[in-house]
Scaffold this motif. Sequence first.
Motif, PDB file in Angstrom:
ATOM      1  N   ASN A   1      52.688   2.442  44.993  1.00 16.51           N
ATOM      2  CA  ASN A   1      52.810   3.842  44.588  1.00 16.51           C
ATOM      3  C   ASN A   1      54.284   4.229  44.500  1.00 16.51           C
TER       4      ASN A   1
ATOM      5  N   VAL B   1      56.002   6.654  45.921  1.00 15.16           N
ATOM      6  CA  VAL B   1      56.667   7.011  47.166  1.00 15.16           C
ATOM      7  C   VAL B   1      57.226   5.771  47.867  1.00 15.16           C
ATOM      8  N   SER B   2      56.407   4.736  47.995  1.00 14.15           N
ATOM      9  CA  SER B   2      56.858   3.507  48.656  1.00 14.15           C
ATOM     10  C   SER B   2      57.966   2.837  47.850  1.00 14.15           C
TER      11      SER B   2
ATOM     12  N   LEU C   1      61.272   4.717  48.483  1.00 15.05           N
ATOM     13  CA  LEU C   1      61.800   4.408  49.805  1.00 15.05           C
ATOM     14  C   LEU C   1      62.526   3.066  49.825  1.00 15.05           C
TER      15      LEU C   1
END
Length: 208
Positions: A31, A33-34, A37
Motif C-alpha cells: 500500500n 503508506v508503507s 515510510l
Amino acid sequence: MKLLNKLPKSDPNLHVELIKNGWIPMKEPKNLVSAILLFIPLMIIASMISIGVINIFSSISLSDFGFTSGGISININLSVILGIVLLLIIHELLHLMFIPNFIQSEKTSVGFTLFGAFVISEEEISKSRYIFITVAPFIILSIILPLILSVFGLLTTTLKFLVLLNAMGSSVDLLNLLLIMKQVPKHATLTCNGPNTYWKKTQTEQIG
C-alpha cells in the motif's frame, strides 16, 4: 516499444502462467503508506549522497534555495519548470536505453501520467543488468553529472536543485534495488507483469 498514457495493470492470466513456469513474485510494498515510510529515509540518504558529491568541488547550502534566517524566498520561473520536465524525461530515458533491444521490444512500455513518467518492461533481464537499469538515473544524474559540472564550474543553483530533485525521486529506484538485493539470488532473471516484479533462477543456478 509501446507508448502508454496510464500505468499498466497486472494481468492475472500472465501471473498464473509465470507461476507455472517457476517465476517467484517479489515481496513489494502492498500500500501507499508503507511505501512512503520506506521512501522517506531513502530520499534523505540519496540527497545526502548528492550533497556530498556537490561539496567535493563546489558548495551547497539552504540559502542557495531561498532559505534564510529572515524567512523563505522561492522563485519558480519557466526555466525551472522546463528543467523539471526535462529531468523527468531524461530520468526515464536512462532507464529505457539500458533495456535490451528496447526499440524493437513489444514487451517494453513507456508513458506519462499526472504523477510522472514510467518505464516498464516484461522482457526477461538478468539480475545484474536489471540492477544497472534501476540505478542508472541516480548514478548518472545525481552523482556523475554534478561531479563533472562542478569540476568545470558549471553547476548552477538551478542545476543543483534538479540534481537533488532527481536524487529524491530516485528513492523509488533505490527501494527497488534493496528489494532485489535482499530477495533475488545472484544468478537470476527478472521480469515484470505490470507493476509487479518476478524472478527465477537461471539454469546454471538451478543445476548448481
